[in-house]
Design an enzyme around this catalytic site. Sequence first.
Site, mmCIF file in Angstrom:
data_model
loop_
_atom_site.group_PDB
_atom_site.id
_atom_site.type_symbol
_atom_site.label_atom_id
_atom_site.label_comp_id
_atom_site.label_asym_id
_atom_site.label_seq_id
_atom_site.Cartn_x
_atom_site.Cartn_y
_atom_site.Cartn_z
ATOM 1 N N ASP A 248 -2.137 -1.292 6.887
ATOM 2 C CA ASP A 248 -2.604 0.103 6.983
ATOM 3 C C ASP A 248 -3.699 0.301 8.021
ATOM 4 O O ASP A 248 -4.341 1.353 8.047
ATOM 5 C CB ASP A 248 -3.127 0.558 5.615
ATOM 6 C CG ASP A 248 -2.005 0.800 4.623
ATOM 7 O OD1 ASP A 248 -1.364 1.855 4.721
ATOM 8 O OD2 ASP A 248 -1.748 -0.076 3.774
ATOM 9 N N ASP B 14 -10.423 5.762 7.579
ATOM 10 C CA ASP B 14 -10.875 5.307 6.261
ATOM 11 C C ASP B 14 -11.962 4.247 6.319
ATOM 12 O O ASP B 14 -12.600 3.962 5.305
ATOM 13 C CB ASP B 14 -9.683 4.750 5.463
ATOM 14 C CG ASP B 14 -8.714 5.848 5.090
ATOM 15 O OD1 ASP B 14 -9.175 6.982 4.848
ATOM 16 O OD2 ASP B 14 -7.503 5.576 5.064
ATOM 17 N N ARG C 237 -9.462 6.377 -4.654
ATOM 18 C CA ARG C 237 -9.990 5.428 -3.669
ATOM 19 C C ARG C 237 -11.518 5.461 -3.542
ATOM 20 O O ARG C 237 -12.101 4.536 -2.975
ATOM 21 C CB ARG C 237 -9.388 5.720 -2.295
ATOM 22 C CG ARG C 237 -7.884 5.585 -2.244
ATOM 23 C CD ARG C 237 -7.450 4.138 -2.456
ATOM 24 N NE ARG C 237 -6.023 3.981 -2.311
ATOM 25 C CZ ARG C 237 -5.415 3.809 -1.138
ATOM 26 N NH1 ARG C 237 -6.111 3.795 -0.025
ATOM 27 N NH2 ARG C 237 -4.112 3.659 -1.079
ATOM 28 N N HIS D 155 -6.278 11.443 -0.637
ATOM 29 C CA HIS D 155 -7.689 11.658 -0.298
ATOM 30 C C HIS D 155 -8.032 13.148 -0.332
ATOM 31 O O HIS D 155 -7.128 13.994 -0.292
ATOM 32 C CB HIS D 155 -7.961 11.169 1.135
ATOM 33 C CG HIS D 155 -7.945 9.682 1.324
ATOM 34 N ND1 HIS D 155 -7.186 9.068 2.305
ATOM 35 C CD2 HIS D 155 -8.612 8.691 0.692
ATOM 36 C CE1 HIS D 155 -7.390 7.758 2.252
ATOM 37 N NE2 HIS D 155 -8.238 7.503 1.285
ATOM 38 N N CYS E 78 -6.300 10.752 9.762
ATOM 39 C CA CYS E 78 -6.379 9.347 9.340
ATOM 40 C C CYS E 78 -6.316 8.378 10.512
ATOM 41 O O CYS E 78 -6.804 7.250 10.422
ATOM 42 C CB CYS E 78 -5.243 9.021 8.378
ATOM 43 S SG CYS E 78 -4.971 10.262 7.122
HETATM 44 N N1 GLY Z 1 -1.169 4.131 3.347
HETATM 45 C C1 GLY Z 1 -2.498 4.592 3.383
HETATM 46 C C2 GLY Z 1 -3.241 4.136 2.212
HETATM 47 O O1 GLY Z 1 -2.687 4.150 1.165
HETATM 48 O O2 GLY Z 1 -4.365 3.712 2.261
#
Ligand code: GLY
Length: 252
Positions: A60, A66, A130, A160, A247
């Site tokens: 990823d 992120d 997350r 997110h 992202c």
């Molecule tokens: N595929 C992006 C994530 O799940 O972090």
Amino acid sequence: MLTAVVRPPGDSFARAISAQEPRPTINPDMARQQHAVYRAALQQAGVRLIELPADEQYPDACFVQDTAVIFEGLAVVARFGVATRQGEQAAVRQALQGHKRLAEIRAPATLEGGDVLAIGSRLFVGLSARTDRGGFVQVRDLVELEGGSVEPLEVPEGLHLLSGCTYLGQGVLLATDLYADLPAFAGLDVVRVPAEESYAANALGLGEYVLLPEGYPQTSARIRERGLETLSVPLYEFAKADGGATCLSLLF
Ligand code: GLY
């Protein structure tokens, strides 16, 4: 001038995390082609690129947003809860050295940049699968020292916070029904994203330009009505891995 850290997907992107059922087949070659179009659109908008090499160890890793939260001169390096993303930050940390002062989210808290919505000096941190409250508290304490304000927001669905709302600049917020009417966003010009175009709620504001996924005509038209210029790029290979326009860039 805006700078974006970007990282093309490797072959291992075929194994990227996806919440979709049944799991879609991800084509890394197609993703690389789309990433090249994405980079060209950033350059068209006048953004300077720092391009990191693909890293096969991290499926990823193309979703660089992120890995950190940037506020003014500070970069807070994120902390992933999901095992396959732990370690992605190292290359980004190195790229940011010399540009930003670095701080870290400390264990056991988790925080991903995709959960942080910045509206000028106001930051909203999505509490999601997350990002936990500990991550929120740590980033709040760090950003408040820099003069920003930080508030939590629940993420009721989606990966997110930025999966459902993004700030385009100039007082314009793009949002699905999940977020469009929140009191926290009172006073903003909210562009509502229709339910059938919800993927387009994740768009990247770049000054007078907005980079958004191709194939979402209603959202694109509503953005243009605000006097902003749209750059539509094919991102469907990244959509299979629940990632979108923001992202793929870590902007500063
Ligand atoms: N595929 C992006 C994530 O799940 O972090």
